[in-house]
Scaffold this motif. Structure first.
Motif, PDB file in Angstrom:
ATOM      1  N   GLU A 250      57.957 137.944  35.041  1.00 29.41           N
ATOM      2  CA  GLU A 250      58.260 138.108  36.465  1.00 29.41           C
ATOM      3  C   GLU A 250      58.239 136.763  37.191  1.00 29.41           C
ATOM      4  O   GLU A 250      57.630 136.598  38.241  1.00 29.41           O
ATOM      5  CB  GLU A 250      57.283 139.093  37.115  1.00 29.41           C
ATOM      6  CG  GLU A 250      57.340 140.485  36.511  1.00 29.41           C
ATOM      7  CD  GLU A 250      56.369 141.457  37.157  1.00 29.41           C
ATOM      8  OE1 GLU A 250      55.421 141.005  37.833  1.00 29.41           O
ATOM      9  OE2 GLU A 250      56.556 142.673  37.000  1.00 29.41           O
ATOM     10  N   VAL A 251      58.929 135.802  36.600  1.00 27.01           N
ATOM     11  CA  VAL A 251      59.100 134.482  37.207  1.00 27.01           C
ATOM     12  C   VAL A 251      60.595 134.187  37.252  1.00 27.01           C
ATOM     13  O   VAL A 251      61.419 135.037  36.925  1.00 27.01           O
ATOM     14  CB  VAL A 251      58.345 133.399  36.406  1.00 27.01           C
ATOM     15  CG1 VAL A 251      56.850 133.683  36.386  1.00 27.01           C
ATOM     16  CG2 VAL A 251      58.881 133.304  34.967  1.00 27.01           C
ATOM     17  N   THR A 252      60.956 132.981  37.676  1.00 29.32           N
ATOM     18  CA  THR A 252      62.364 132.614  37.766  1.00 29.32           C
ATOM     19  C   THR A 252      62.792 131.782  36.559  1.00 29.32           C
ATOM     20  O   THR A 252      61.950 131.232  35.832  1.00 29.32           O
ATOM     21  CB  THR A 252      62.644 131.806  39.040  1.00 29.32           C
ATOM     22  OG1 THR A 252      61.993 130.520  38.933  1.00 29.32           O
ATOM     23  CG2 THR A 252      62.126 132.529  40.282  1.00 29.32           C
ATOM     24  N   VAL A 253      64.101 131.699  36.369  1.00 33.49           N
ATOM     25  CA  VAL A 253      64.642 130.829  35.324  1.00 33.49           C
ATOM     26  C   VAL A 253      64.203 129.387  35.562  1.00 33.49           C
ATOM     27  O   VAL A 253      63.859 128.659  34.621  1.00 33.49           O
ATOM     28  CB  VAL A 253      66.179 130.937  35.289  1.00 33.49           C
ATOM     29  CG1 VAL A 253      66.788 129.826  34.430  1.00 33.49           C
ATOM     30  CG2 VAL A 253      66.609 132.300  34.751  1.00 33.49           C
ATOM     31  N   ASN A 254      64.182 128.965  36.823  1.00 28.84           N
ATOM     32  CA  ASN A 254      63.738 127.611  37.149  1.00 28.84           C
ATOM     33  C   ASN A 254      62.285 127.403  36.747  1.00 28.84           C
ATOM     34  O   ASN A 254      61.911 126.332  36.241  1.00 28.84           O
ATOM     35  CB  ASN A 254      63.919 127.357  38.641  1.00 28.84           C
ATOM     36  CG  ASN A 254      63.563 125.937  39.031  1.00 28.84           C
ATOM     37  OD1 ASN A 254      64.199 124.979  38.622  1.00 28.84           O
ATOM     38  ND2 ASN A 254      62.498 125.784  39.820  1.00 28.84           N
ATOM     39  N   ASP A 255      61.433 128.417  36.951  1.00 31.49           N
ATOM     40  CA  ASP A 255      60.031 128.304  36.542  1.00 31.49           C
ATOM     41  C   ASP A 255      59.923 128.075  35.040  1.00 31.49           C
ATOM     42  O   ASP A 255      59.127 127.242  34.579  1.00 31.49           O
ATOM     43  CB  ASP A 255      59.262 129.567  36.916  1.00 31.49           C
ATOM     44  CG  ASP A 255      59.128 129.779  38.415  1.00 31.49           C
ATOM     45  OD1 ASP A 255      59.177 128.784  39.157  1.00 31.49           O
ATOM     46  OD2 ASP A 255      58.976 130.945  38.838  1.00 31.49           O
ATOM     47  N   VAL A 256      60.704 128.812  34.265  1.00 29.17           N
ATOM     48  CA  VAL A 256      60.659 128.673  32.801  1.00 29.17           C
ATOM     49  C   VAL A 256      61.110 127.272  32.395  1.00 29.17           C
ATOM     50  O   VAL A 256      60.496 126.630  31.529  1.00 29.17           O
ATOM     51  CB  VAL A 256      61.535 129.741  32.128  1.00 29.17           C
ATOM     52  CG1 VAL A 256      61.528 129.554  30.607  1.00 29.17           C
ATOM     53  CG2 VAL A 256      61.054 131.141  32.483  1.00 29.17           C
ATOM     54  N   GLU A 318      49.819 130.298  30.379  1.00 31.94           N
ATOM     55  CA  GLU A 318      49.059 129.799  31.530  1.00 31.94           C
ATOM     56  C   GLU A 318      49.830 128.696  32.248  1.00 31.94           C
ATOM     57  O   GLU A 318      49.846 128.637  33.480  1.00 31.94           O
ATOM     58  CB  GLU A 318      47.696 129.286  31.070  1.00 31.94           C
ATOM     59  CG  GLU A 318      46.744 130.372  30.607  1.00 31.94           C
ATOM     60  CD  GLU A 318      45.400 129.804  30.178  1.00 31.94           C
ATOM     61  OE1 GLU A 318      45.206 128.570  30.307  1.00 31.94           O
ATOM     62  OE2 GLU A 318      44.548 130.576  29.709  1.00 31.94           O
ATOM     63  N   ARG A 319      50.475 127.817  31.469  1.00 31.23           N
ATOM     64  CA  ARG A 319      51.275 126.757  32.095  1.00 31.23           C
ATOM     65  C   ARG A 319      52.423 127.355  32.891  1.00 31.23           C
ATOM     66  O   ARG A 319      52.719 126.938  34.012  1.00 31.23           O
ATOM     67  CB  ARG A 319      51.822 125.800  31.030  1.00 31.23           C
ATOM     68  CG  ARG A 319      50.861 124.734  30.593  1.00 31.23           C
ATOM     69  CD  ARG A 319      51.593 123.595  29.880  1.00 31.23           C
ATOM     70  NE  ARG A 319      52.323 124.064  28.718  1.00 31.23           N
ATOM     71  CZ  ARG A 319      51.828 124.123  27.482  1.00 31.23           C
ATOM     72  NH1 ARG A 319      50.581 123.760  27.267  1.00 31.23           N
ATOM     73  NH2 ARG A 319      52.562 124.554  26.472  1.00 31.23           N
ATOM     74  N   HIS A 324      54.866 128.637  38.214  1.00 33.77           N
ATOM     75  CA  HIS A 324      55.382 129.628  39.175  1.00 33.77           C
ATOM     76  C   HIS A 324      54.566 129.629  40.460  1.00 33.77           C
ATOM     77  O   HIS A 324      55.129 129.589  41.566  1.00 33.77           O
ATOM     78  CB  HIS A 324      55.362 131.010  38.527  1.00 33.77           C
ATOM     79  CG  HIS A 324      55.721 132.116  39.463  1.00 33.77           C
ATOM     80  ND1 HIS A 324      57.011 132.309  39.925  1.00 33.77           N
ATOM     81  CD2 HIS A 324      54.953 133.088  40.047  1.00 33.77           C
ATOM     82  CE1 HIS A 324      57.025 133.348  40.746  1.00 33.77           C
ATOM     83  NE2 HIS A 324      55.793 133.831  40.829  1.00 33.77           N
ATOM     84  N   GLU A 325      53.257 129.645  40.347  1.00 32.38           N
ATOM     85  CA  GLU A 325      52.398 129.699  41.531  1.00 32.38           C
ATOM     86  C   GLU A 325      52.526 128.439  42.374  1.00 32.38           C
ATOM     87  O   GLU A 325      52.576 128.510  43.608  1.00 32.38           O
ATOM     88  CB  GLU A 325      50.945 129.905  41.097  1.00 32.38           C
ATOM     89  CG  GLU A 325      50.668 131.287  40.496  1.00 32.38           C
ATOM     90  CD  GLU A 325      49.283 131.381  39.896  1.00 32.38           C
ATOM     91  OE1 GLU A 325      48.532 130.381  39.970  1.00 32.38           O
ATOM     92  OE2 GLU A 325      48.948 132.449  39.334  1.00 32.38           O
ATOM     93  N   ARG A 331      57.221 126.348  48.285  1.00 31.23           N
ATOM     94  CA  ARG A 331      58.326 126.992  48.993  1.00 31.23           C
ATOM     95  C   ARG A 331      57.825 127.744  50.221  1.00 31.23           C
ATOM     96  O   ARG A 331      58.468 127.723  51.269  1.00 31.23           O
ATOM     97  CB  ARG A 331      59.059 127.952  48.058  1.00 31.23           C
ATOM     98  CG  ARG A 331      59.916 127.275  46.988  1.00 31.23           C
ATOM     99  CD  ARG A 331      60.690 128.309  46.197  1.00 31.23           C
ATOM    100  NE  ARG A 331      61.445 127.727  45.104  1.00 31.23           N
ATOM    101  CZ  ARG A 331      62.650 127.188  45.225  1.00 31.23           C
ATOM    102  NH1 ARG A 331      63.236 127.161  46.408  1.00 31.23           N
ATOM    103  NH2 ARG A 331      63.278 126.677  44.173  1.00 31.23           N
ATOM    104  N   SER A 332      56.688 128.421  50.095  1.00 33.30           N
ATOM    105  CA  SER A 332      56.176 129.211  51.213  1.00 33.30           C
ATOM    106  C   SER A 332      55.753 128.340  52.383  1.00 33.30           C
ATOM    107  O   SER A 332      55.748 128.796  53.531  1.00 33.30           O
ATOM    108  CB  SER A 332      54.992 130.063  50.744  1.00 33.30           C
ATOM    109  OG  SER A 332      53.897 129.246  50.365  1.00 33.30           O
TER     110      SER A 332
END
Length: 473
Positions: A250-256, A318-319, A324-325, A331-332
C-alpha cells in the motif's frame, strides 16, 4: 519575447559559476533497425519544430544582467547547429554507448543558439541505432524533456502531433526597461499590502528545507568536489513487479523506486567502509507541478523536497515503509507548493539580485545533500521512428553542487530504467549502485508475495528472506 523565470535563470547562473558543470538533461532512445538517412532524420526533427516553437528560440541576456534574460527567435536558426552524427567503435555494445552518454553529459550547449541538440548514434550492436536528445534545464524539466523526444517520433493516433506550436508558459512578458522599472517600483510599494498570508506561510514551510540543504550532515564520500568527467550506469527492473510491490504494501511506485535507491546507497557505503548511519544521506526528490494539460509544454514546472534516506535500516520492508512515511510527511507539509510560492515572490525582485543569490549558492560548499533521485513518468505506449520500434529509453541528468551522483528513474512501457550519473574520479564503483537497485526489487517482490500469501486462508508462510544489504556485503 518572454522573460525567463527565476528558477530558469538560476540554472544559467549555476552553470556560469562552476566550469565543471553542464546542466543539460538527456534522454537516450534505443531504436531497432538501420539508422535513417540524414534527409529522413530531418523530417523527424521537423515534427518537433512544428510542435514546439521554443526550439527556435535562444536566450538573450541584458547588458550587465540588469534585467532578466528573455527568449527570442534565433534570427540565424539552422537545424545543422542542433543535429550531430557519430558512431560507436567495435563492438558497439552497451558499455560503449554508456561511455558516449557520459561524455555527452559533460558537453555544454551553445548559448548562441537554442539550447537543445540531438545526437544520432550509429553502429550500435544487434541491428540497432540510438538517438540522444539533450535540452538545457533552462528550457525543460525531466518530464518535458521526454516529451521533446516523443515529438520527434512517429505520430500516435489521438496524440498531439499537429497541434498548434507550443512555446512553454511565458514567465513574464518583456517590456521596455523604463516601464519595467516603474512596474517593479510600483509593485514593491504595494507589496506590504498585497503580499498574501499564504506566501508568508510558504516561507515558514520552506525554511526547514533550506536548513536541510545548507546544514552540514555527517561526512560522506557521496558529497564533495566534482571534476569535469562523468560516468553513467543503468539499472533495469520490470514495472509490473514494482507495481505489485507497491500494491502489496500500500505504497506508491515512487516509494518502491526510492527504497531501491536507499538499498543501493546502503550497499555502496558498506563497500566503501562507511557505516550507513542515520541522517548520513539527505536526498533531493524533485516534485513535478505539471498538470495533464501542460504535458506538452517545454518549460520547468518542478519543485523539490529534501528527505533522509533510511539507509540505517537493515530490513528491506522496514526501509520501504520508512521511505513511504518520510515522503508522505514532506508532502503533507506542502513543501513543494511553498517553494513555488517563494519563486513567485522572487519575480518581484531585480534579476541581478536573484542571479547573485544563485551564484552565491553555487559557490557555497554545501554538505547537507548527498544525492538526487527523480522519478519521471514516461510514455505508456510504444514509440516508433520511421516505423522502427523504440526499444528502450534511458534518462540522463547532470550532477552539480558537490552532489557526486544523481539518479533519474524513467518508466517506458513495462520497464523502469534507473539512469545513474556520477563524477568520474570519485565514483569508480558506480556499477555497484546499479547492481544494488536491480537486486533489491526481487527481494521486495518476494516479501510482497509472502505478505499476500499470509492473508490467504489455509496458507503456509514461506521462510523469511534475509536482508538484501547486510553489513557483510
Amino acid at each position: 519575447m518572454s522573460e525567463l523565470s527565476p528558477l530558469d535563470t538560476g540554472f544559467l547562473a549555476m552553470e556560469d559559476t562552476d566550469s565543471h558543470v553542464s546542466l543539460g538533461l538527456g534522454t537516450v532512445a534505443i531504436i531497432s533497425g538501420a539508422p535513417p538517412t540524414r534527409a529522413e532524420f530531418r523530417t523527424y526533427v521537423d515534427r518537433g519544430l512544428e510542435r514546439h516553437s521554443r526550439l527556435r528560440q535562444r536566450v538573450r541576456r541584458a547588458p550587465l544582467d540588469l534585467r532578466a534574460p528573455v527568449w527570442e527567435e534565433d534570427p540565424n536558426f539552422d537545424l545543422g547547429h542542433h543535429i550531430r552524427w557519430t558512431a560507436l567503435p567495435e563492438p558497439g555494445d552497451e558499455a560503449a554507448l554508456r561511455e558516449l552518454v557520459a561524455t555527452e553529459l559533460t558537453e555544454r550547449l551553445d548559448r548562441d543558439h537554442p539550447l537543445w541538440e540531438v545526437v544520432v548514434v550509429e553502429h550500435l550492436a544487434h541491428d540497432r541505432w540510438a538517438m540522444i536528445v539533450k535540452a538545457h534545464h533552462t528550457m525543460a524539466d525531466g518530464i518535458s524533456e521526454v516529451t521533446l523526444l516523443e515529438s520527434f517520433c512517429d505520430p500516435v493516433e489521438g496524440g498531439p502531433i499537429g497541434s498548434p506550436a507550443l512555446v512553454g508558459k511565458p514567465a513574464r512578458t518583456a517590456v521596455p526597461s523604463f516601464a519595467s522599472l516603474a512596474q517593479w517600483v510600483s509593485g514593491m510599494i504595494r507589496l506590504p499590502y498585497t503580499l498574501p498570508r499564504s506566501a508568508v506561510g510558504a516561507v515558514r514551510v520552506v525554511a526547514p528545507v533550506l536548513y536541510a540543504a545548507l546544514a552540514p550532515a555527517e561526512a560522506s564520500s557521496l558529497n564533495g568536489p566534482i571534476g569535469r568527467q562523468r560516468r553513467y550506469a543503468l539499472a533495469r527492473v520490470a514495472l509490473p513487479e514494482v507495481r505489485e510491490i507497491a500494491t502489496g504494501f500500500e505504497v506508491t511506485v515512487n516509494d518502491v523506486a526510492v527504497a531501491a535507491v536507499a538499498a543501493a546507497y546502503r550497499r555502496l557505503l558498506w563497500g566503501r567502509g562507511e557505516p550507513p548511519t542515520p541522517g548520513k544521506v539527505r536526498v533531493v526528490v524533485p516534485v513535478s507541478r505539471r498538470t495533464v494539460d501542460a504535458k506538452d509544454i517545454l518549460d520547468n514546472r518542478v519543485s523539490a523536497m529534501i528527505a533522509y534516506l533510511p539507509i540505517e535500516l537493515e530490513h528491506p520492508v522496514e526501509r520501504l515503509l520508512a521511505v513511504h512515511e518520510r515522503i508522505q510527511s514532506h508532502r503533507s507539509r506542502g513543501e513543494a507548493e511553498a517553494e513555488r510560492s517563494v519563486f513567485s515572490l522572487a519575480e518581484w525582485l531585480p534579476f541581478a539580485f536573484v542571479a547573485s543569490v544563485f551564484r552565491m549558492g553555487s559557490y557555497y560548499p554545501q554538505q547537507g545533500v548527498a544525492a538526487l533521485a527523480t522519478n519521471l513518468p514516461g510514455p505508456r505506449h510504444r514509440l516508433a521512428m520511421g516505423g522502427h520500434e523504440v526499444l528502450e529509453l534511458w534518462p540522463c541528468i547532470p550532477i552539480a553542487l558537490r552532489v557526486r551522483t544523481t539518479i533519474a528513474i524513467l518508466s517506458y512501457a513495462d520497464q523502469l530504467t534507473f539512469g545513474i550519473t556520477g563524477d568520474y574520479d570519485t565514483t569508480s564503483d558506480i556499477d555497484q549502485i546499479a547492481a544494488g537497485i536491480a537486486s533489491e526489487i526481487p527481494v521486495l517482490l518476494a516479501h510482497a508475495r509472502d505478505r499476500r500469501a499470509q492473508y490467504r486462508p489455509n496458507s503456509v508462510p514461506r521462510q523469511a528472506l534475509p536482508d538484501s544489504n547486510p553489513s557483510t556485503d
